[in-house]
Design a protein around this motif. Structure first.
Motif, PDB file in Angstrom:
ATOM      1  N   TYR A 117       0.859  -1.181  -0.081  1.00 58.22           N
ATOM      2  CA  TYR A 117      -0.099   0.158  -0.001  1.00 58.22           C
ATOM      3  C   TYR A 117       0.989   1.175  -0.075  1.00 58.22           C
ATOM      4  N   LYS A 118       2.129   1.215   0.523  1.00 57.96           N
ATOM      5  CA  LYS A 118       2.958   2.268   0.535  1.00 57.96           C
ATOM      6  C   LYS A 118       2.501   3.327   1.175  1.00 57.96           C
ATOM      7  N   PRO A 119       1.971   3.397   2.354  1.00 55.28           N
ATOM      8  CA  PRO A 119       1.601   4.511   3.211  1.00 55.28           C
ATOM      9  C   PRO A 119       2.568   5.590   3.453  1.00 55.28           C
ATOM     10  N   LYS A 120       1.975   6.867   3.312  1.00 54.84           N
ATOM     11  CA  LYS A 120       2.976   7.964   3.651  1.00 54.84           C
ATOM     12  C   LYS A 120       2.991   8.115   5.155  1.00 54.84           C
ATOM     13  N   LEU A 121       1.901   7.558   5.991  1.00 54.62           N
ATOM     14  CA  LEU A 121       1.669   7.651   7.398  1.00 54.62           C
ATOM     15  C   LEU A 121       1.016   6.511   7.607  1.00 54.62           C
ATOM     16  N   ILE A 122       1.153   6.061   8.879  1.00 56.52           N
ATOM     17  CA  ILE A 122       0.610   4.977   9.596  1.00 56.52           C
ATOM     18  C   ILE A 122      -0.075   5.219  11.066  1.00 56.52           C
ATOM     19  N   LEU A 123      -1.035   4.735  11.341  1.00 58.15           N
ATOM     20  CA  LEU A 123      -1.677   5.293  12.811  1.00 58.15           C
ATOM     21  C   LEU A 123      -1.985   3.938  13.036  1.00 58.15           C
ATOM     22  N   LEU A 124      -1.376   3.638  14.479  1.00 57.26           N
ATOM     23  CA  LEU A 124      -1.744   2.191  15.327  1.00 57.26           C
ATOM     24  C   LEU A 124      -2.836   2.748  16.296  1.00 57.26           C
ATOM     25  N   LEU A 125      -3.751   1.708  16.301  1.00 58.69           N
ATOM     26  CA  LEU A 125      -4.912   2.119  17.229  1.00 58.69           C
ATOM     27  C   LEU A 125      -4.795   0.880  18.359  1.00 58.69           C
ATOM     28  N   GLY A 126      -4.355   1.311  19.538  1.00 59.70           N
ATOM     29  CA  GLY A 126      -4.261   0.388  20.732  1.00 59.70           C
ATOM     30  C   GLY A 126      -3.159  -0.270  20.845  1.00 59.70           C
ATOM     31  N   ASP A 127      -3.168  -1.131  22.039  1.00 64.51           N
ATOM     32  CA  ASP A 127      -2.078  -1.669  22.461  1.00 64.51           C
ATOM     33  C   ASP A 127      -1.640  -3.092  21.446  1.00 64.51           C
ATOM     34  N   THR A 128      -2.473  -3.758  20.920  1.00 64.11           N
ATOM     35  CA  THR A 128      -2.118  -4.877  20.074  1.00 64.11           C
ATOM     36  C   THR A 128      -1.348  -4.201  18.708  1.00 64.11           C
ATOM     37  N   ALA A 129      -1.808  -3.216  18.124  1.00 58.60           N
ATOM     38  CA  ALA A 129      -1.179  -2.805  16.878  1.00 58.60           C
ATOM     39  C   ALA A 129       0.314  -2.093  17.296  1.00 58.60           C
ATOM     40  N   LEU A 130       0.112  -1.299  18.504  1.00 55.33           N
ATOM     41  CA  LEU A 130       1.405  -0.702  19.029  1.00 55.33           C
ATOM     42  C   LEU A 130       2.494  -1.899  19.174  1.00 55.33           C
ATOM     43  N   LYS A 131       2.122  -2.783  19.941  1.00 55.79           N
ATOM     44  CA  LYS A 131       3.235  -3.873  20.170  1.00 55.79           C
ATOM     45  C   LYS A 131       3.647  -4.646  19.012  1.00 55.79           C
ATOM     46  N   ALA A 132       2.609  -5.103  18.262  1.00 55.84           N
ATOM     47  CA  ALA A 132       3.033  -5.614  17.014  1.00 55.84           C
ATOM     48  C   ALA A 132       3.741  -4.992  15.870  1.00 55.84           C
ATOM     49  N   VAL A 133       3.617  -3.657  15.718  1.00 56.55           N
ATOM     50  CA  VAL A 133       4.233  -3.105  14.564  1.00 56.55           C
ATOM     51  C   VAL A 133       5.619  -2.234  15.203  1.00 56.55           C
ATOM     52  N   LEU A 134       5.550  -1.539  16.418  1.00 54.26           N
ATOM     53  CA  LEU A 134       6.640  -0.886  16.648  1.00 54.26           C
ATOM     54  C   LEU A 134       7.329  -1.784  17.549  1.00 54.26           C
ATOM     55  N   LYS A 135       6.847  -2.740  18.328  1.00 51.01           N
ATOM     56  CA  LYS A 135       7.641  -3.599  19.162  1.00 51.01           C
ATOM     57  C   LYS A 135       8.395  -2.664  20.400  1.00 51.01           C
ATOM     58  N   LEU A 136       7.445  -1.568  20.937  1.00 48.84           N
ATOM     59  CA  LEU A 136       8.164  -0.551  22.008  1.00 48.84           C
ATOM     60  C   LEU A 136       7.526  -1.443  23.227  1.00 48.84           C
ATOM     61  N   ASN A 137       8.329  -1.271  24.373  1.00 41.50           N
ATOM     62  CA  ASN A 137       7.976  -1.359  25.527  1.00 41.50           C
ATOM     63  C   ASN A 137       7.260  -0.414  26.212  1.00 41.50           C
ATOM     64  N   MET A 138       6.386   0.245  25.679  1.00 42.92           N
ATOM     65  CA  MET A 138       5.735   1.464  26.107  1.00 42.92           C
ATOM     66  C   MET A 138       4.106   1.179  26.281  1.00 42.92           C
ATOM     67  N   SER A 139       3.345   1.694  27.358  1.00 44.62           N
ATOM     68  CA  SER A 139       2.085   1.489  27.538  1.00 44.62           C
ATOM     69  C   SER A 139       1.397   2.187  26.210  1.00 44.62           C
ATOM     70  N   ILE A 140       0.043   1.891  26.024  1.00 49.63           N
ATOM     71  CA  ILE A 140      -0.554   2.641  25.019  1.00 49.63           C
ATOM     72  C   ILE A 140      -0.997   4.121  25.527  1.00 49.63           C
ATOM     73  N   THR A 141      -1.206   4.179  26.849  1.00 49.25           N
ATOM     74  CA  THR A 141      -1.195   5.667  27.185  1.00 49.25           C
ATOM     75  C   THR A 141      -0.105   6.529  27.157  1.00 49.25           C
ATOM     76  N   GLN A 142       1.131   5.957  27.522  1.00 55.84           N
ATOM     77  CA  GLN A 142       2.440   6.730  27.369  1.00 55.84           C
ATOM     78  C   GLN A 142       2.550   7.090  25.804  1.00 55.84           C
ATOM     79  N   ALA A 143       2.301   6.068  25.061  1.00 57.05           N
ATOM     80  CA  ALA A 143       2.504   6.097  23.531  1.00 57.05           C
ATOM     81  C   ALA A 143       1.748   7.443  22.939  1.00 57.05           C
ATOM     82  N   SER A 144       0.411   7.048  23.532  1.00 61.35           N
ATOM     83  CA  SER A 144      -0.821   7.952  22.825  1.00 61.35           C
ATOM     84  C   SER A 144      -0.485   9.671  23.323  1.00 61.35           C
TER      85      SER A 144
END
Ligand code: URA
Length: 188
Positions: A117-144
């Motif tokens: 799809y070649k997105p220019k921007l990505i928006l991750l909604l919620g903890d599952t998408a956050l952890k799956a894509v960015l693999k960050l050890n950050m809570s969804i609240t911290q990241a949001s």
């Protein structure tokens, strides 16, 4: 939609590696019904719920109505998908969170969607998408609430609460989304 995307969607439809869920395979929904890369914004949720599993379309239930308001406000041309493509259900047929194994098994296909799809921007909604894509050890609240531009394979990536969470908490997202919109406009 080009051949690469059509072939990829067929591959997702025929993927047997993660069939723990129920109902229809749910692949995408877009603002204009089509996908023409490069797309402006790829929105990634968790997994289909009941209404999505019946219709085969992501975010058509209550959370989807809230998401549509957010996307109208953001104003970009978008494509919506989920990490997991079948509705995860428990023994009683109720929604459950996807297991880490389900997420892992769908991840390569999600990455193929991002490449195609070649997105220019990505928006991750919620903890599952956050952890799956960015693999960050950050809570969804911290990241949001960081209002930070993250990067996934050099693509500016943003994180926000899942619309179901916003509904459950009667959360007023307007000023947050205004900030996100400014960040996104700078990044595109
Ligand atoms: N929640 C999600 O994460 N995805 C959907 O498609 C619907 C609800």
């Amino acid at each position: 939609m080009n051949e690469e995307i059509k072939n990829l969607h067929n591959k997702i439809l025929n993927y047997n590696g993660a069939l723990y869920g129920s109902g229809k395979c749910v692949i995408f929904r877009s603002k204009d019904g089509d996908i023409n890369p490069p797309i402006d914004l790829l929105v990634i949720g968790e997994a289909p719920g009941y209404y999505e599993s019946i219709s085969g379309v992501p975010f058509v239930g209550k959370a989807g109505k809230e998401l549509d308001k957010i996307l109208d406000f953001l104003g970009f041309n978008y494509v919506i998908t989920n990490v997991v493509k079948y509705r995860p259900t428990d023994e009683k047929g109720q929604d459950r969170k996807p297991t880490p194994q389900e997420v892992e098994s769908w991840l390569p296909l999600l990455e193929e969607q991002i490449s195609a799809y070649k997105p220019k921007l990505i928006l991750l909604l919620g903890d599952t998408a956050l952890k799956a894509v960015l693999k960050l050890n950050m809570s969804i609240t911290q990241a949001s609430k960081s209002f930070k531009t993250f990067y996934h394979k050099k693509i500016p990536t943003f994180v926000y609460f899942h619309p179901s969470y916003l509904i459950r908490n009667n959360y007023d997202w307007k000023s947050d989304i205004e900030k996100l919109k400014d960040l996104m406009k700078k990044a595109i």
